[in-house]
Design a protein around this motif. Structure first.
Motif, PDB file in Angstrom:
ATOM      1  N   LEU A  39       0.840  -1.365  -0.058  1.00 34.86           N
ATOM      2  CA  LEU A  39      -0.027  -0.008  -0.080  1.00 34.86           C
ATOM      3  C   LEU A  39       0.798   1.164   0.049  1.00 34.86           C
ATOM      4  O   LEU A  39       0.567   2.282  -0.759  1.00 34.86           O
ATOM      5  N   CYS A  95       1.913   2.124  -3.241  1.00 34.23           N
ATOM      6  CA  CYS A  95       0.946   2.762  -4.254  1.00 34.23           C
ATOM      7  C   CYS A  95       1.318   4.374  -4.278  1.00 34.23           C
ATOM      8  O   CYS A  95       1.163   5.032  -5.103  1.00 34.23           O
ATOM      9  N   ALA A 110      -4.148  -0.337  -5.613  1.00 36.10           N
ATOM     10  CA  ALA A 110      -4.522  -0.433  -4.140  1.00 36.10           C
ATOM     11  C   ALA A 110      -5.737  -1.062  -3.923  1.00 36.10           C
ATOM     12  O   ALA A 110      -6.675  -0.949  -2.922  1.00 36.10           O
ATOM     13  N   LEU A 150      -6.346   3.250   7.957  1.00 31.06           N
ATOM     14  CA  LEU A 150      -6.062   2.262   7.172  1.00 31.06           C
ATOM     15  C   LEU A 150      -6.331   1.098   7.741  1.00 31.06           C
ATOM     16  O   LEU A 150      -6.115  -0.174   7.118  1.00 31.06           O
ATOM     17  N   TRP A 185      -8.543  -1.767   6.330  1.00 30.60           N
ATOM     18  CA  TRP A 185      -8.296  -2.549   5.018  1.00 30.60           C
ATOM     19  C   TRP A 185      -6.901  -3.343   5.286  1.00 30.60           C
ATOM     20  O   TRP A 185      -6.914  -4.610   4.738  1.00 30.60           O
TER      21      TRP A 185
END
Length: 238
Positions: free
Chosen positions: A96, A99, A150, A213, A216
């Motif tokens: 992540l 990204c 993502a 975050l 996720w």
């Protein structure tokens, strides 16, 4: 290498090297540029010398082997025996973070988003990491590149990793090299393509960003429990 001969259910868009009966399901930001280049070098169906030049050298490998999302009906419909099918996964935090460092900072891809240019989404195109990750759901909607890079791992690998002959982590690429060499009885090398010069960790983010975050990331670590069993300490606080 008998353990590599179990049946592998193949996605119709899975990357395939027919000459060697190798199949690979690519996951964005998990060494996919490097693996694609390595496979192209041993694939007789790919004329490497004639590939057109691209702005970023590693983009040419994606033109040869596009990364596709998983589709259940294709997965169930296409079954091959005696193939070596593999996937490569990456630590969810590192994937992540990449990204942002690669697509947002180094490539500046938010500047090309039509939705951001026309004001559909009122977001900065050069966000700092905290703003970006606190608003990542909206950035996913605004920019297809962010959405692609993502997304959850299982949207590319499928929900059942056991269908692959082998699943490698990015920390174990040497094992992949060894196994493909054994499988093909030919040289196989994986370099480092599309690496980010910038490094970003959870420690660099504000606590509220990490909290945003966490849901996720916890889903990702849950899916990859057999490969990344230890979650970062920062996630334990929420």
């Amino acid at each position: 290498m008998d353990h590599m001969c179990k049946s592998v259910r193949l996605h119709t868009k899975m990357i395939r090297v027919e000459a060697h009966k190798i199949a690979y399901m690519a996951l964005p930001k998990a060494a996919c540029s490097s693996v694609k280049k390595a496979l192209a070098m041993i694939d007789p169906a790919v004329d490497v010398e004639s590939l057109p030049e691209t702005k970023y050298e590693y983009d040419k490998w994606h033109s040869v082997y596009p990364t596709q999302k998983f589709r259940t009906y294709r997965w169930q419909r296409n079954i091959e025996k005696d193939w070596f099918g593999f996937a490569v996964v990456r630590d969810p935090v590192k994937r992540l973070m990449a990204c942002y460092t690669n697509r947002v900072v180094e490539r500046g891809e938010l500047k090309n988003s039509r939705n951001l240019k026309n004001g559909t989404y009122n977001l900065p195109v050069e966000p700092d990491p905290d703003f970006f990750f606190q608003n990542i759901d909206t950035y996913r909607k605004a920019a297809s590149s962010i959405k692609h890079h993502a997304m959850h791992t299982w949207l590319f690998t499928g929900p059942d990793l056991s269908v692959f002959t082998k699943v490698y982590t990015t920390e174990k690429m040497a094992d992949l090299v060894r196994d493909v060499q054994d499988w093909t009885n030919a040289p196989f090398e994986i370099g480092r393509e599309n690496t980010s010069s910038m490094r970003l960790t959870l420690d660099d983010l504000k606590p509220e960003t990490v909290k945003a975050l966490t849901p996720w990331l916890c889903l990702e670590y849950g899916f990859l429990i057999n490969h990344y069993s230890k979650r970062p300490a920062q996630l334990q606080a929420f």
